[in-house]
Design an enzyme around this catalytic site. Structure first.
Site, PDB file in Angstrom:
ATOM      1  N   ASP A  16       0.828  -1.210   0.000  1.00  0.00           N
ATOM      2  CA  ASP A  16       0.000   0.000   0.000  1.00  0.00           C
ATOM      3  C   ASP A  16       0.862   1.259   0.000  1.00  0.00           C
ATOM      4  O   ASP A  16       1.962   1.259   0.550  1.00  0.00           O
ATOM      5  CB  ASP A  16      -0.906  -0.022   1.246  1.00  0.00           C
ATOM      6  CG  ASP A  16      -2.081   0.933   1.108  1.00  0.00           C
ATOM      7  OD1 ASP A  16      -2.333   1.445   0.000  1.00  0.00           O
ATOM      8  OD2 ASP A  16      -2.745   1.180   2.139  1.00  0.00           O
ATOM      9  N   ARG A  20       0.045   7.725  -2.539  1.00  0.00           N
ATOM     10  CA  ARG A  20       0.584   8.807  -1.696  1.00  0.00           C
ATOM     11  C   ARG A  20       2.036   9.109  -2.047  1.00  0.00           C
ATOM     12  O   ARG A  20       2.466  10.253  -2.028  1.00  0.00           O
ATOM     13  CB  ARG A  20       0.446   8.431  -0.208  1.00  0.00           C
ATOM     14  CG  ARG A  20      -0.940   8.728   0.335  1.00  0.00           C
ATOM     15  CD  ARG A  20      -1.176   8.027   1.641  1.00  0.00           C
ATOM     16  NE  ARG A  20      -1.352   6.597   1.441  1.00  0.00           N
ATOM     17  CZ  ARG A  20      -1.217   5.686   2.396  1.00  0.00           C
ATOM     18  NH1 ARG A  20      -0.872   6.056   3.617  1.00  0.00           N
ATOM     19  NH2 ARG A  20      -1.419   4.407   2.133  1.00  0.00           N
ATOM     20  N   ASN A  64     -10.749  -3.204  -6.030  1.00  0.00           N
ATOM     21  CA  ASN A  64     -10.028  -2.155  -6.778  1.00  0.00           C
ATOM     22  C   ASN A  64     -10.716  -1.744  -8.081  1.00  0.00           C
ATOM     23  O   ASN A  64     -10.391  -0.703  -8.664  1.00  0.00           O
ATOM     24  CB  ASN A  64      -8.574  -2.570  -7.086  1.00  0.00           C
ATOM     25  CG  ASN A  64      -7.666  -2.490  -5.878  1.00  0.00           C
ATOM     26  OD1 ASN A  64      -6.675  -3.216  -5.778  1.00  0.00           O
ATOM     27  ND2 ASN A  64      -7.970  -1.594  -4.930  1.00  0.00           N
TER      28      ASN A  64
HETATM   29  C1  FPP Z   1      -1.861   0.432  -3.306  1.00  0.00           C
HETATM   30  O1  FPP Z   1      -1.424   1.743  -3.413  1.00  0.00           O
HETATM   31  C2  FPP Z   1      -1.319  -0.346  -4.339  1.00  0.00           C
HETATM   32  C3  FPP Z   1      -2.052  -1.165  -5.137  1.00  0.00           C
HETATM   33  C4  FPP Z   1      -3.341  -0.882  -5.763  1.00  0.00           C
HETATM   34  C5  FPP Z   1      -1.509  -2.493  -5.348  1.00  0.00           C
HETATM   35  C6  FPP Z   1      -0.054  -2.555  -5.695  1.00  0.00           C
HETATM   36  C7  FPP Z   1       0.189  -2.405  -7.129  1.00  0.00           C
HETATM   37  C8  FPP Z   1       1.432  -2.342  -7.656  1.00  0.00           C
HETATM   38  C9  FPP Z   1       2.675  -2.432  -6.854  1.00  0.00           C
HETATM   39  C10 FPP Z   1       1.601  -2.124  -9.119  1.00  0.00           C
HETATM   40  C11 FPP Z   1       0.925  -3.135  -9.987  1.00  0.00           C
HETATM   41  C12 FPP Z   1       1.324  -4.517  -9.712  1.00  0.00           C
HETATM   42  C13 FPP Z   1       1.789  -5.391 -10.633  1.00  0.00           C
HETATM   43  C14 FPP Z   1       2.110  -6.783 -10.261  1.00  0.00           C
HETATM   44  C15 FPP Z   1       2.021  -5.008 -12.014  1.00  0.00           C
HETATM   45  P1  FPP Z   1      -2.565   2.837  -3.319  1.00  0.00           P
HETATM   46  O2  FPP Z   1      -2.842   3.301  -4.705  1.00  0.00           O
HETATM   47  O3  FPP Z   1      -3.743   2.316  -2.590  1.00  0.00           O
HETATM   48  O4  FPP Z   1      -1.817   3.925  -2.491  1.00  0.00           O
HETATM   49  P2  FPP Z   1      -2.489   5.019  -1.567  1.00  0.00           P
HETATM   50  O5  FPP Z   1      -3.070   4.293  -0.384  1.00  0.00           O
HETATM   51  O6  FPP Z   1      -1.313   5.856  -1.195  1.00  0.00           O
HETATM   52  O7  FPP Z   1      -3.493   5.744  -2.386  1.00  0.00           O
END
Ligand code: FPP
Length: 230
Positions: A16, A20, A64
């Site tokens: 996560d 941010r 998501n």
């Molecule tokens: C959460 O960050 C992240 C995700 C939605 C999942 C992780 C995805 C990746 C590392 C990239 C794609 C993966 C692959 C395997 C190609 P967030 O967007 O929720 O962050 P925030 O809480 O800061 O908004």
């Protein structure tokens, strides 16, 4: 692979904080996700080089889909690119790559890449990398229970075997980066006795040093599985 009970054999991570990370730099969220993929490469190398056999990463949840369309299509695109690039790399590194989740709803090319990953890397002995994509823990349990319908006297072992992680050890450690203290529908059945680590670091910044700190802390923890210490 090390088989010491004090050493983890399976680490799972809720990655996560990409959004941010990007926002802090006045960049679009998509660049945070792109940076997050680089962290996957770094941390997977670190995990397997430390003799840990299984790494499970939460890349895209069943929830998501509710994100803005542009972000969803960006994540789907990154996933496809990740598979194309990494199937040959992981094959060379002797790592099995599995995708856990309902991939049937993804586009044809991605579905073919997921099958290709499994066919080319299944059974390789250097470690197992599970990428959870369109994955939800409750959906996984529902799917498992449905697959056992008609069977009487269902045991815990029966359910374990028909989860996406069937045949793998349960995660010893679950890490969530990004400062939130939630499990967010991740590995609900398998996490019954996992040690859970919440770290504030945003996923793109998660380092090998932090991983080592978590492993060291885990190794010093007395896991009692509901019993008392001897
Ligand atoms: C959460 O960050 C992240 C995700 C939605 C999942 C992780 C995805 C990746 C590392 C990239 C794609 C993966 C692959 C395997 C190609 P967030 O967007 O929720 O962050 P925030 O809480 O800061 O908004």
């Amino acid at each position: 692979m090390k088989s010491d009970a004090r050493y983890p054999s399976h680490i799972a991570i809720i990655m996560d904080g990409n959004g941010r990370w990007a926002k802090n730099r006045h960049m679009p969220r998509s660049l945070g996700h792109r940076e997050g993929v680089k962290t996957i490469d770094r941390i997977a190398d670190a995990v397997f080089s430390r003799g840990i056999g299984y790494l499970t990463l939460f890349a895209f949840s069943t929830e998501n889909w509710g994100r803005p369309e542009s972000e969803v299509s960006g994540l789907l695109g990154l996933f496809k690119k990740y598979l194309k690039k990494n199937i040959p790399i992981l094959t060379r590194k002797n790592i099995s790559l599995n995708v856990l989740g309902d991939v049937s709803v993804l586009d044809e090319e991605t579905v073919a890449l997921v099958s290709d990953a499994y066919e080319k890397t299944h059974g390789l002995g250097g470690g197992v990398l599970n990428i959870c994509f369109n994955y939800g823990g409750r959906a996984e349990i529902v799917r498992a229970v449905n697959s056992l319908s008609g069977k009487t006297e269902i045991t815990e072992q029966d359910i374990s075997e028909v989860l996406y992680t069937g045949g793998m050890p349960d995660p010893d450690i679950i890490v969530r980066t990004g400062g939130e203290h939630r499990i967010s529908n991740f590995l609900l059945y398998q996490s019954a006795y996992s040690e859970i680590y919440f770290v504030d670091t945003l996923w793109p910044d998660f380092s090998e040093a932090e991983l080592d700190k978590i492993i060291a802390d885990y190794s010093a923890t007395d896991r009692r599985f509901g019993k008392i210490s001897e």
